[in-house]
Design a protein around this motif. Sequence first.
Motif, PDB file in Angstrom:
ATOM      1  N   ASN A  60     -18.022 -11.094  21.118  1.00 11.58           N
ATOM      2  CA  ASN A  60     -18.695 -11.638  19.756  1.00 11.58           C
ATOM      3  C   ASN A  60     -19.668 -10.437  18.998  1.00 11.58           C
ATOM      4  O   ASN A  60     -19.526 -10.525  17.809  1.00 11.58           O
ATOM      5  CB  ASN A  60     -19.318 -12.977  19.780  1.00 11.58           C
ATOM      6  CG  ASN A  60     -18.281 -14.080  20.139  1.00 11.58           C
ATOM      7  OD1 ASN A  60     -16.987 -13.745  20.076  1.00 11.58           O
ATOM      8  ND2 ASN A  60     -18.815 -15.312  20.592  1.00 11.58           N
ATOM      9  N   PHE A 102     -20.321 -19.837  12.030  1.00  9.55           N
ATOM     10  CA  PHE A 102     -20.219 -19.541  13.329  1.00  9.55           C
ATOM     11  C   PHE A 102     -21.308 -19.466  14.224  1.00  9.55           C
ATOM     12  O   PHE A 102     -21.283 -19.802  15.364  1.00  9.55           O
ATOM     13  CB  PHE A 102     -19.584 -17.827  13.338  1.00  9.55           C
ATOM     14  CG  PHE A 102     -18.985 -17.433  14.596  1.00  9.55           C
ATOM     15  CD1 PHE A 102     -18.010 -18.095  15.426  1.00  9.55           C
ATOM     16  CD2 PHE A 102     -19.248 -15.966  15.141  1.00  9.55           C
ATOM     17  CE1 PHE A 102     -17.803 -17.529  16.557  1.00  9.55           C
ATOM     18  CE2 PHE A 102     -19.027 -15.642  16.213  1.00  9.55           C
ATOM     19  CZ  PHE A 102     -18.078 -16.177  17.045  1.00  9.55           C
ATOM     20  N   TRP A 105     -21.874 -22.950  15.281  1.00  5.11           N
ATOM     21  CA  TRP A 105     -20.901 -23.250  16.369  1.00  5.11           C
ATOM     22  C   TRP A 105     -21.443 -22.751  17.784  1.00  5.11           C
ATOM     23  O   TRP A 105     -21.535 -23.331  18.832  1.00  5.11           O
ATOM     24  CB  TRP A 105     -19.611 -22.817  16.136  1.00  5.11           C
ATOM     25  CG  TRP A 105     -18.534 -23.086  17.120  1.00  5.11           C
ATOM     26  CD1 TRP A 105     -18.138 -24.358  17.474  1.00  5.11           C
ATOM     27  CD2 TRP A 105     -18.192 -22.166  18.176  1.00  5.11           C
ATOM     28  NE1 TRP A 105     -17.004 -24.049  18.588  1.00  5.11           N
ATOM     29  CE2 TRP A 105     -17.223 -23.004  18.906  1.00  5.11           C
ATOM     30  CE3 TRP A 105     -18.299 -20.884  18.393  1.00  5.11           C
ATOM     31  CZ2 TRP A 105     -16.459 -22.381  20.141  1.00  5.11           C
ATOM     32  CZ3 TRP A 105     -17.756 -20.374  19.587  1.00  5.11           C
ATOM     33  CH2 TRP A 105     -16.921 -20.806  20.323  1.00  5.11           C
TER      34      TRP A 105
END
Length: 192
Positions: A60, A102, A105
Amino acid sequence: MALTLVITGAVGWWGAMALIIERVRSLTDPTYEIACDVNPLLSCGSVMVTPQASLLGFPNPLLGVTGFVAPIAVGVALLAGARFDRWFWGLFLGGVSVAFVFVLWLFQQSVFVIGVLCPYCMAVWAAAIPLFWSTLWWSLATGKLTRRRGRAQKGAARILPFTWVFIVVTYAAIALTIIAVFPTLLASLGLR
């Protein structure tokens, strides 16, 4: 707004880059002690090995290193006097919004699923939150997304000076959630 974009972009980029550096070092040297592994509750290394850390099949932080360049570039361009069309601001706000969702999350996964906090990840969260709220209210208040001055722009213009409230409330919600889920965290850091 330009300075907000540059600063939040730089902080987010730094956090993502630090994660990449730590990951590469840990892969090249199995004995390497990751700098942000503070204790069992604060550990980048524990988070790096989870499926959530590579949601799209790659780490990520690569998204962060590439994505946080955009607000830096837009901020510098604004400082230089650049003007962008509505479509640009719509896409930019869309990208910032995706990053914000994101991050929320990832926060939820870190706290409720993985059960470990990553300090460098939290630096990225800390950057994405003001980036989103500032971009949202500023773009609405200044008419960057609409052709004419309407109710939405007037309402956003009234809210714009209080953008900091949205940022503080989001930070507070995250901090209170962390304290509630990890009641021993403060004691493990010697803060209680």
